[in-house]
Design an enzyme around this catalytic site. Structure first.
Site, PDB file in Angstrom:
ATOM      1  N   CYS A  25       2.527   2.842  12.717  1.00 45.06           N
ATOM      2  CA  CYS A  25       3.459   2.465  11.657  1.00 45.06           C
ATOM      3  C   CYS A  25       4.876   2.882  12.024  1.00 45.06           C
ATOM      4  O   CYS A  25       5.494   2.244  12.866  1.00 45.06           O
ATOM      5  CB  CYS A  25       2.974   3.042  10.326  1.00 45.06           C
ATOM      6  SG  CYS A  25       3.506   2.020   8.957  1.00 45.06           S
TER       7      CYS A  25
ATOM      8  N   HIS B 199      -2.556   1.415   9.868  1.00 42.67           N
ATOM      9  CA  HIS B 199      -3.049   2.794   9.993  1.00 42.67           C
ATOM     10  C   HIS B 199      -4.527   2.801  10.377  1.00 42.67           C
ATOM     11  O   HIS B 199      -5.392   2.845   9.503  1.00 42.67           O
ATOM     12  CB  HIS B 199      -2.870   3.534   8.658  1.00 42.67           C
ATOM     13  CG  HIS B 199      -1.451   3.792   8.329  1.00 42.67           C
ATOM     14  ND1 HIS B 199      -0.799   4.942   8.714  1.00 42.67           N
ATOM     15  CD2 HIS B 199      -0.539   3.043   7.666  1.00 42.67           C
ATOM     16  CE1 HIS B 199       0.455   4.896   8.298  1.00 42.67           C
ATOM     17  NE2 HIS B 199       0.638   3.755   7.665  1.00 42.67           N
TER      18      HIS B 199
ATOM     19  N   GLU C 247      -6.276   5.115  11.453  1.00 39.06           N
ATOM     20  CA  GLU C 247      -6.942   6.392  11.133  1.00 39.06           C
ATOM     21  C   GLU C 247      -7.760   6.313   9.848  1.00 39.06           C
ATOM     22  O   GLU C 247      -8.725   7.062   9.685  1.00 39.06           O
ATOM     23  CB  GLU C 247      -5.927   7.538  11.056  1.00 39.06           C
ATOM     24  CG  GLU C 247      -4.939   7.508   9.897  1.00 39.06           C
ATOM     25  CD  GLU C 247      -3.669   6.731  10.180  1.00 39.06           C
ATOM     26  OE1 GLU C 247      -3.689   5.821  11.031  1.00 39.06           O
ATOM     27  OE2 GLU C 247      -2.638   7.009   9.521  1.00 39.06           O
TER      28      GLU C 247
HETATM   29  N1  GLN Z   1       8.795   3.970   6.653  1.00 37.57           N
HETATM   30  C1  GLN Z   1       8.275   2.873   7.384  1.00 37.57           C
HETATM   31  C2  GLN Z   1       8.117   1.636   6.525  1.00 37.57           C
HETATM   32  O1  GLN Z   1       8.175   1.711   5.332  1.00 37.57           O
HETATM   33  C3  GLN Z   1       6.962   3.236   8.017  1.00 37.57           C
HETATM   34  C4  GLN Z   1       5.894   3.505   7.019  1.00 37.57           C
HETATM   35  C5  GLN Z   1       4.748   4.272   7.583  1.00 37.57           C
HETATM   36  O2  GLN Z   1       4.839   4.861   8.648  1.00 37.57           O
HETATM   37  N2  GLN Z   1       3.662   4.304   6.853  1.00 37.57           N
HETATM   38  O3  GLN Z   1       7.931   0.568   7.026  1.00 37.57           O
END
Ligand code: GLN
Length: 547
Positions: free
Chosen positions: A388, A515, A517
């Site tokens: 992310c 994600h 994970e």
């Molecule tokens: N802050 C970034 C976004 O909103 C990444 C979000 C995250 O890592 N979950 O896209």
């Protein structure tokens, strides 16, 4: 409601006794007895969901397939049992109040004074019953510690439910602490006695007491606890500290907690269906006798509280176990490199790590540091996984240092005046005002390029992963990045949003917008973590491919 069985778990004495792990372990044992079990976590705080909480306050926000931002205990439930949780599996006091107030404004209670009892408690009961619907049993974990003002309406609601249900439909489990006092070399039961008294004051008599302890509880201690609490001696369960959380189901099975619960709930015990402690035993065995060890550098911004990265740490462990390896995680604050980037500082910080992982995060703090660490991994051919925010920073690093777009940035870097926003708000996010529950959340499908490294890793072209973000890699940079070797190799199947990047000319450099994970399982490590660890071990042995 008439058919489901309800297993309520409360906590006493202190917080952090591992109620979530206890609930998850019990769930795993019951599931292996053939019971269709589900979970519910109730949190007594006023936030409507944990989505707006700083991970440093509350730990990780666990995201479900259906896009709910939930408590990290749901992660344990899924990992221990393989079941999929949903919005029904977690609610907070804030959510209950929000829904009751909405009803009040709609006129549903016209003429009535809306009160904690019965309106709030009734709503809590309804929510519990909805979560249990269509399942044979539900494990309801009440957050907080008995004695907290905040948890009172929840305890009152489960007390009432216990009364509404048939006697063999509900079982109350109370998890407490039995401290060992070194000066007298004794285990002390008094805090447990007080905690059970507190619970009985509210009207709940526990059926089972789980005793978290650092030492073995002999029968005399169990008898003493039984005497003071009105709980049968065999229902006083030892919950001794373990070196590895997946040893918990094995330990609880030894204490026969599943059989005690089933007897209490009048569920036939089919002895042919033993718990599958076998699978857990094998896992614990690998954990205790690894073939070798790898070290992963986790560079983040919430490293002070390890719970902020709960699922991630678990997923790394799953990957290590799948490779018969022990895992050491070097937690590094990204901020140490925010204002400097000399190679020796980076090398020293990495302390010989065999791979680098940059996880998700929000807000500008630590961005420059992450970019500097990523540069090092890219140039020095260290296996790298960006998740992310980590993927977004990898794209910015490449744009700055390879494409020479020196002011490349993300819109999240608030001070940046640049027009080169390589990472920018998704179109629909530009119109959204509030910050609660408004991200791109939950399960989406990605189509992967067949000639990519990621395709080899997954062994599949179509994958489903969970998301939680607002920003994306701006499509106008994709060709330029690819031209120099950073390719988008996975796109959202419906919307075409870029989902996966990977670097050619590097042994293993992958960034994912989702994600992974959240979907890793101890008995089946997620392919990305499995392969990251495999590559880390190759790095350690100097066996990484040269190009
Ligand atoms: N802050 C970034 C976004 O909103 C990444 C979000 C995250 O890592 N979950 O896209």
């Amino acid at each position: 409601m008439k058919d489901s069985k309800y297993i309520f778990i409360t906590g006493g004495v202190i917080s952090s006794l591992g109620k979530g792990i206890a609930a998850a372990s019990i769930g795993s044992l019951l599931k292996n007895r053939g019971i269709d079990v589900t979970f519910l976590k109730i949190d007594p705080y006023i936030n409507v969901d944990p989505g707006t909480l700083n991970p440093l306050q509350h730990g990780e926000v666990f995201v479900t397939d259906d896009g709910s931002e939930t408590d990290l205990d749901l992660g344990h439930y899924e990992r221990f049992t393989g079941i999929t949780t949903s919005y029904k599996s977690n609610f907070t006091a804030g959510k209950i109040y929000e829904e009751v107030i909405k009803k009040e404004r709609r006129g549903d209670y016209l003429g009535e004074t809306v009160q904690v009892i019965p309106h709030i408690t009734n709503h809590i009961k309804e929510r519990i019953i909805v979560a249990a619907k269509d399942h044979e049993a539900i494990i309801v974990e009440v957050g907080g510690t008995v004695g907290d003002i905040e948890s009172l309406p929840f305890l009152e609601a489960i007390r009432q439910l216990g009364h509404d249900l048939m006697p063999d439909q509900a079982v109350f489990i109370h998890l407490t602490l039995i401290p060992f006092i070194p000066s007298v070399e004794e285990l002390k039961t008094k805090p447990t006695q007080h905690s059970v008294n507190k619970l009985r004051e509210i009207g709940i008599q526990p059926d089972i007491i789980m005793c978290r302890t650092s030492c073995h509880l002999d029968n005399d201690i169990k008898k003493k606890i039984s005497l003071f609490t009105n709980v049968a001696t065999e229902s006083v369960i030892e919950a001794k500290d373990v070196d590895f959380i997946y040893a918990c189901p094995i330990q609880f099975a030894k204490e026969k907690i599943d059989e005690i619960i089933m007897k209490r709930l009048n569920i036939d015990i089919d002895h042919s269906k033993q718990d599958n402690a076998k699978a857990w035993k094998k896992l614990v065995d690998v954990y205790r006798n690894p073939q070798d060890k790898v070290k992963i550098a986790l560079i983040g911004k919430y490293i002070e509280i390890k719970d902020s990265y709960k699922s991630l740490i678990e997923a790394l462990h799953h990957g290590a176990l799948a490779n018969n390896l022990a895992l050491e995680i070097e937690f590094i604050s990204a901020e140490i490199l925010d204002s400097q980037k000399d190679n020796s500082t980076i090398k020293n910080a990495l302390k010989g790590a065999n791979a680098m992982l940059i996880p998700g995060g929000f807000g500008e703090r630590g961005f420059e540091g992450m970019i500097n660490f990523i540069s090092y991994a890219r140039v020095n051919r260290l296996p790298f996984l960006g998740i992310c925010l980590g993927m977004q920073m990898a794209a910015i690093e490449f744009a700055r240092n390879v494409l020479n777009i020196h002011d490349a940035a993300s819109t999240e870097m608030v001070n940046s005046k640049t027009t080169n926003r390589v990472i920018d708000f998704m179109e629909d996010q530009k119109k959204i005002a509030g910050l609660g529950g408004t991200m791109r959340l939950g399960k989406f499908t990605t189509t992967i390029d067949s000639d990519s490294l990621v395709h080899r890793v997954y062994g599949e072209k179509i994958i489903h992963e969970r998301h939680r973000h607002r920003l994306e890699l701006d499509a106008k940079y994709i060709t330029k990045l690819a031209h120099k070797g950073l390719k988008v190799v996975g796109y959202d199947t419906k919307t075409n949003l870029p989902e996966i990047i990977e670097l050619t000319n590097h042994p293993w450099f992958i960034g994912v917008q989702f994600h992974p994970e959240f979907k890793s399982n101890p008995l089946k490590a997620h392919p990305l973590f499995n392969d990251l660890i495999k590559m880390a071990y190759k790095q350690k042995k100097g066996e990484l491919p040269k190009n």
